[in-house]
Design a protein around this motif. Structure first.
Motif, short mmCIF file in Angstrom:
data_model
loop_
_atom_site.label_atom_id
_atom_site.label_comp_id
_atom_site.label_asym_id
_atom_site.label_seq_id
_atom_site.Cartn_x
_atom_site.Cartn_y
_atom_site.Cartn_z
N MET A 19 -59.11 -25.47 54.96
CA MET A 19 -59.83 -24.84 54.21
C MET A 19 -60.89 -23.68 54.75
SD MET A 19 -58.07 -22.16 52.48
CE MET A 19 -58.72 -20.21 52.11
N GLY A 20 -61.65 -25.00 54.37
CA GLY A 20 -63.02 -24.53 54.65
C GLY A 20 -63.77 -24.00 56.31
N ALA A 21 -62.54 -25.15 57.41
CA ALA A 21 -62.88 -24.85 58.08
C ALA A 21 -61.90 -23.06 58.68
CB ALA A 21 -61.59 -25.59 58.74
N LEU A 22 -60.77 -22.24 57.56
CA LEU A 22 -60.29 -21.55 58.60
C LEU A 22 -61.44 -20.73 57.99
CD1 LEU A 22 -57.77 -21.07 59.88
CD2 LEU A 22 -56.67 -20.09 57.28
N VAL A 23 -61.66 -20.49 56.70
CA VAL A 23 -63.26 -19.71 56.21
C VAL A 23 -64.02 -19.12 56.90
CG1 VAL A 23 -64.33 -19.13 54.61
CG2 VAL A 23 -62.10 -20.20 54.02
N LEU A 70 -69.47 -30.18 71.16
CA LEU A 70 -69.17 -29.52 70.60
C LEU A 70 -67.34 -29.29 70.28
CD1 LEU A 70 -71.07 -26.03 71.25
CD2 LEU A 70 -71.51 -27.54 69.34
N GLY A 71 -66.59 -29.13 70.70
CA GLY A 71 -65.64 -29.81 70.34
C GLY A 71 -64.89 -31.10 69.72
N TYR A 72 -65.78 -31.72 70.16
CA TYR A 72 -65.66 -33.47 69.50
C TYR A 72 -65.99 -33.19 68.25
CZ TYR A 72 -66.04 -38.05 68.46
OH TYR A 72 -65.68 -39.30 67.59
N LEU A 73 -66.74 -32.79 68.39
CA LEU A 73 -67.79 -32.74 66.91
C LEU A 73 -66.36 -32.11 66.05
CD1 LEU A 73 -71.50 -32.24 67.97
CD2 LEU A 73 -70.14 -34.23 67.06
N LEU A 74 -66.56 -30.92 66.15
CA LEU A 74 -65.07 -30.22 65.67
C LEU A 74 -64.07 -30.99 65.06
CD1 LEU A 74 -64.87 -27.18 64.26
CD2 LEU A 74 -63.86 -26.61 66.05
N LEU A 75 -64.07 -31.43 66.08
CA LEU A 75 -62.57 -32.18 66.10
C LEU A 75 -62.14 -33.27 65.30
CD1 LEU A 75 -60.30 -32.53 69.93
CD2 LEU A 75 -59.75 -31.24 67.59
N ARG A 76 -63.76 -34.63 65.35
CA ARG A 76 -63.93 -34.89 64.46
C ARG A 76 -63.77 -34.83 63.07
NH1 ARG A 76 -68.22 -37.71 61.59
NH2 ARG A 76 -70.16 -35.23 61.67
N LEU A 83 -62.12 -32.29 61.64
CA LEU A 83 -60.65 -32.44 61.35
C LEU A 83 -59.71 -33.07 61.81
CD1 LEU A 83 -60.40 -28.27 64.03
CD2 LEU A 83 -61.00 -29.39 61.32
N ALA A 84 -59.81 -34.48 62.71
CA ALA A 84 -58.64 -35.70 62.48
C ALA A 84 -58.95 -36.07 61.36
CB ALA A 84 -59.38 -35.69 63.98
N ASP A 85 -60.30 -36.48 60.75
CA ASP A 85 -60.49 -37.94 60.02
C ASP A 85 -60.52 -37.37 58.86
OD1 ASP A 85 -61.51 -39.44 58.88
OD2 ASP A 85 -62.95 -40.74 60.35
N ALA A 86 -59.69 -37.66 58.42
CA ALA A 86 -59.02 -37.84 56.72
C ALA A 86 -60.78 -37.52 55.66
CB ALA A 86 -58.15 -37.94 56.20
N LYS A 87 -60.83 -38.25 55.88
CA LYS A 87 -62.73 -38.42 55.11
C LYS A 87 -63.41 -37.85 55.64
CE LYS A 87 -62.83 -42.92 56.28
NZ LYS A 87 -61.45 -42.77 57.29
N VAL A 88 -63.80 -37.56 56.74
CA VAL A 88 -65.10 -36.89 57.31
C VAL A 88 -64.16 -35.25 56.92
CG1 VAL A 88 -66.52 -35.64 59.59
CG2 VAL A 88 -65.17 -38.25 59.23
N LYS A 89 -63.29 -34.45 57.15
CA LYS A 89 -62.73 -33.65 56.33
C LYS A 89 -62.48 -32.99 54.94
CE LYS A 89 -58.72 -31.01 57.44
NZ LYS A 89 -57.34 -30.36 57.54
N TYR A 90 -62.68 -34.06 54.47
CA TYR A 90 -62.37 -34.17 53.02
C TYR A 90 -64.14 -33.65 52.25
CZ TYR A 90 -62.42 -34.86 47.88
OH TYR A 90 -62.30 -34.96 46.77
N ILE A 91 -64.93 -34.21 53.28
CA ILE A 91 -66.19 -34.15 52.75
C ILE A 91 -66.76 -32.38 53.31
CG2 ILE A 91 -66.91 -36.76 52.10
CD1 ILE A 91 -68.50 -36.98 54.81
N SER A 92 -66.24 -31.85 54.25
CA SER A 92 -66.84 -31.27 55.60
C SER A 92 -66.69 -29.90 54.86
CB SER A 92 -65.91 -30.78 56.63
OG SER A 92 -66.35 -31.67 57.19
N LEU A 93 -68.52 -29.05 54.37
CA LEU A 93 -67.37 -27.83 53.94
C LEU A 93 -67.87 -26.88 55.12
CD1 LEU A 93 -71.06 -28.96 51.58
CD2 LEU A 93 -68.52 -28.59 50.71
#
Ligand code: HEM
Lengths: 331, 129
Positions: A1-5, A184-190, A192-202
């Protein structure tokens, strides 16, 4: 969601910049006024922020960094991890700022289900991508000096020729512009791809990444696909230096996207997590020598301690003490 | 204890670095204006393609020429702006008109710190440099 916004936010900003091509006035606004104001906000904003930090007291040294502190002469101390003096601190800061030494120790938790075991293993991907990104960005920005100064210093040319060492394509594709986009692409994928990191990403985490990706990709396209007249770009920027705000002629939408996103970055910087750039210099676990035992550190907000020595006490009750036959120190 | 003294030194360093292009330009005598170019003296009035395209994208054209000649052996280029036919050659075509390399190609390239490595192999016009 945050990623999309955040993606939508950056896309809207980029589209906003495209409107600049429509009229001369908008070209002036997007090509000169906004970058000028944005740079001023960046400069003043960062200085104000760091000045605020400078007012904070530094009461005590944090001794719990990894590494044995200096104590008795026969106990081997770790000068780099737990420095006792300035030299060690300089070494530790140097490695931290330039090589992200703390991040190098990054670990990852692994659950080995069949053995019912939890495993902590070192993982260097984040460190490698962070190094690739930051160094590439530094070099890219440094190469941009050819747009800003005349004559172009020799070092810039040397960096350029090293960067274009592989001589792929005309104009040469720079290793750092590719590395910047890939890392930058890797840092973004990281995120998005890892559920734990995705959960804490704002949303702000993604925003910074999309913004930088937008800048890097628009710059890359401008150099290799939709060429812009960079001689005019330089001539216009030279005007900014003497405070003549003009927008370059002969540049297309990509240029305005690039420069507008850079302006957004400038404005965003002093109010966001990107402030870690000046912040790393003020990390208490990195920049303070652990000399708690060797030096006295007085907490600056402590109230003054009013002492009452034995001599003063004797003085205060002198007569009563004498009357009771007490043997005074003084006599 | 406060560390304001050290931090202020850091702030000064930051401001000086961030504004370095400004004082760099102020300290050097060179004018940062775009270079004056010496246009061909052989009577030609137009380039291979439209001037605006040439200014920004001449390296694309050269790259395309190089590929055509080296990979397909085809040497004739028909201009899309004037319809004229050109021999696709760096030294013989471009440099035939733009014989004053120093005040044309090099003027721009020095200004933008570009140093095409083409001249490692290709012949520069005589009397240039
Ligand atoms: C106001 C400041 C800036 C201006 C006027 C500017 C302008 C330009 C121009 C004209 C190009 C095309 C280069 C060419 O055709 O050879 C370019 C490329 C590029 N820019 Fe910027 N830029 C600015 C700031 C930045 C920043 C802060 C970044 C980094 C995040 C950046 C990243 C890039 C990249 C990656 C390229 C691709 C080509 C290369 O690496 O040189 N730019 N920029």
């Amino acid at each position: 969601m945050g990623a999309l916004v955040s993606l939508v936010a950056v896309a809207v900003l980029a589209l906003l910049a495209v409107t600049a091509v429509a009229s001369d006035n908008l070209r002036l606004v997007f090509g000169a006024v906004i970058p000028g104001v944005a740079f001023a906000v960046f400069l003043v904003g960062v200085v104000a922020r760091v000045t605020r930090w400078a007012r904070a007291p530094v009461p005590f040294r944090i001794p719990t960094t990894a590494g044995q502190q200096k104590s008795l002469p026969w106990i081997k101390n770790s000068e780099l991890d737990n420095p006792s003096g300035t030299l060690g601190v300089v070494g530790r800061m140097f490695l931290e700022v330039l090589f992200f030494r703390s991040l190098f120790r990054n670990t990852k938790v692994e659950l080995i289900t069949d053995k019912e075991k939890v495993n902590y293993i070192g993982t260097k991907y984040l460190w490698a991508a962070a190094m690739a990104f930051h160094w590439s960005m530094l070099i890219v920005v440094f190469r941009h000096f050819r747009f800003f100064v005349e004559p172009v210093p020799r070092v810039v040319e040397i960096i350029q020729s090293l960067d274009g060492f592989f001589q792929v394509g005309v104009p040469v594709i720079y290793a750092t512009s590719v590395l910047l986009i890939v890392s930058l692409g890797y840092l973004l994928l990281r995120r998005l791809a890892d559920a734990k990191v995705k959960y804490i990403s704002l949303p702000t985490d993604y925003f910074a990444l999309y913004l930088l990706l937008g800048i890097a990709i628009s710059g890359f396209l401008m150099r290799h696909l939709e060429k812009v007249d960079i001689v005019n770009v330089k001539a216009a920027i030279a005007g900014w230096a003497s405070f003549q705000l003009v927008a370059p002629e002969g540049v297309g939408a990509l240029y305005f996207i690039h420069v507008f996103l850079v302006s957004v970055l400038f404005v965003y910087f002093p109010f966001s997590k990107l402030l870690h750039a000046p912040g790393v210099f003020l990390s208490p676990t990195r920049n303070l020598a652990n000399n708690n035992r060797a030096k006295r550190h007085v907490n600056p907000w402590n109230p003054p301690i009013v002492g009452h020595t034995y001599a003063e006490w004797e003085e205060e009750f002198h007569d009563k003490l004498v009357a009771s036959g007490f043997v005074l120190d003084k006599e | 204890m406060y560390d304001a003294g050290k931090i202020i030194v850091g702030i000064v360093v930051f401001v000086v670095l961030a504004t370095s292009p400004l004082w760099f330009n102020a300290l050097t005598e060179a004018t940062p204006e775009a270079p004056k170019l010496t246009l061909p003296t052989n009577g030609s009035t137009e380039c291979v393609e439209a001037t605006g395209y040439m200014r920004a994208s001449h390296m694309d054209l050269l790259n395309q020429w190089r590929e055509q000649v080296v990979r397909t052996g085809q040497r004739d280029y028909v201009s899309s702006s004037s319809g004229k036919v050109f021999d696709m050659s760096l030294s013989r075509t471009c440099m035939d008109c733009h014989s004053n390399k120093a005040d044309f190609c090099d003027a721009c390239h020095t200004y933008m710190a570009v140093s095409p490595y083409c001249w490692d192999c290709h012949v520069e016009p005589k009397g240039a440099n």
